[in-house]
Design a protein around this motif. Structure first.
Motif: not given
Length: 308
Positions: A210-217, A239-242, A261-263, A275-279
């Protein structure tokens, strides 16, 4: 003429059998706080999902004191049964377990006391289950905070939580090994899920800092199921919390689903090489209010029973 008719009949039966055994996908999930239990949705392509049973519960939770069914994880076992584990409470030291032949009728629910030997443990969250062909064992793994156990990360988490991933193994769901640490790389980690890739085990995880925020996969790798995992990769999400990753493999294509979850919406990313990821979140359609769960392939025949 009779020979031709018989041949056509056999082709028809083969076509029906092939259609019945064709894979579709099932998403197990919870809604709200998990009070009403197990929800299921299905998809033909892994992107457009439809809730089953009008999005009502397939199984009411009875295990544990709080009787919740959060984070349901279902796998198909080597014994042909579906095995499910889930979070029974925000602060109990047990995880829920039940099995089923058809995803409709379930065994008596158990609260497995995986962390009862740790009196200061705060929780057992987001359990998952994996069957290992190499050892013929099932592994249940989850996140727990034990205050003061891991000084690294103690001041970087949310409130009092500083999780690590623990596990037990079993071959009969009656006796279990003593809980041991599965993943500790000096940071707050939760929401682990494991996939096999050839001879390698791939661990998808959430950096809960949380400090500093990561909240990623992120991803880690090992040549053995129960240890030796690498340090985490760079983040694979944006660039979002997942949180709450679950993974589907379609040939060479990997899809990771997760809760933004924040959205208040779900997301997905895809890769052919890890390795290479597409949204691909904009291509995803899921039932409203879906929360952390897991995806698994089932047959069309199994789906037809659920649809009824």
């Amino acid at each position: 003429m009779k020979t031709v008719c018989w041949f056509l009949f056999l082709l028809t039966q083969l076509s029906i059998a092939t259609a019945q055994n064709k894979s579709v996908y099932l998403f197990s999930y919870f809604k709200g706080n998990g009070e009403d239990g197990l929800h299921l949705a299905w998809s033909a392509d892994g992107l457009k999902w439809q809730a089953l049973k009008n999005d009502s519960s397939f199984l009411t939770p009875t295990a544990g004191k709080d009787k919740l069914m959060r984070d349901p994880c279902i796998i198909r076992g080597a014994d042909g049964l579906f095995h499910m584990v889930w979070t029974v409470s925000w602060n109990e030291r047990t995880v829920g377990y039940a099995s089923s032949k058809d995803l409709i009728h379930w065994s008596t629910q158990q609260a497995i006391p995986v962390m009862e030997h740790e009196p200061t443990a705060l929780n057992c969250w987001a359990p998952e289950i994996f069957y290992d062909d190499a050892t013929k064992l099932y592994m249940i793994y989850w996140a727990t905070t034990i205050p003061g156990r891991f000084p690294q990360g103690d001041s970087t988490g949310d409130d009092k939580y500083n999780h690590r991933i623990y596990y037990v193994t079993t071959n009969d769901f009656k006796t279990f090994s003593k809980a041991a640490v599965l993943y500790d790389k000096g940071f707050n980690v939760i929401d682990a899920t494991i996939q096999k890739n050839g001879k390698q085990y791939v661990l998808f995880l959430k950096d809960e800092t949380r400090y500093p925020p990561q909240k990623n996969l992120r991803i880690a790798y090992s040549n053995t199921l129960t240890g030796g995992y690498s340090g985490p990769s760079t983040p694979i999400t944006g660039k979002y919390w997942a949180e709450g990753p679950t993974v589907l493999r379609q040939g060479n294509r990997w899809i990771v689903y997760f809760d933004k979850y924040r959205e208040h919406q779900y997301g997905a990313i895809t890769s052919s090489d890890l390795v290479n990821w597409t949204e691909i979140s904009d291509k995803l359609e899921l039932p409203k209010g879906i929360r952390h769960g897991t995806v698994l392939p089932i047959t069309k025949k199994e789906l037809d029973k659920l649809l009824k």
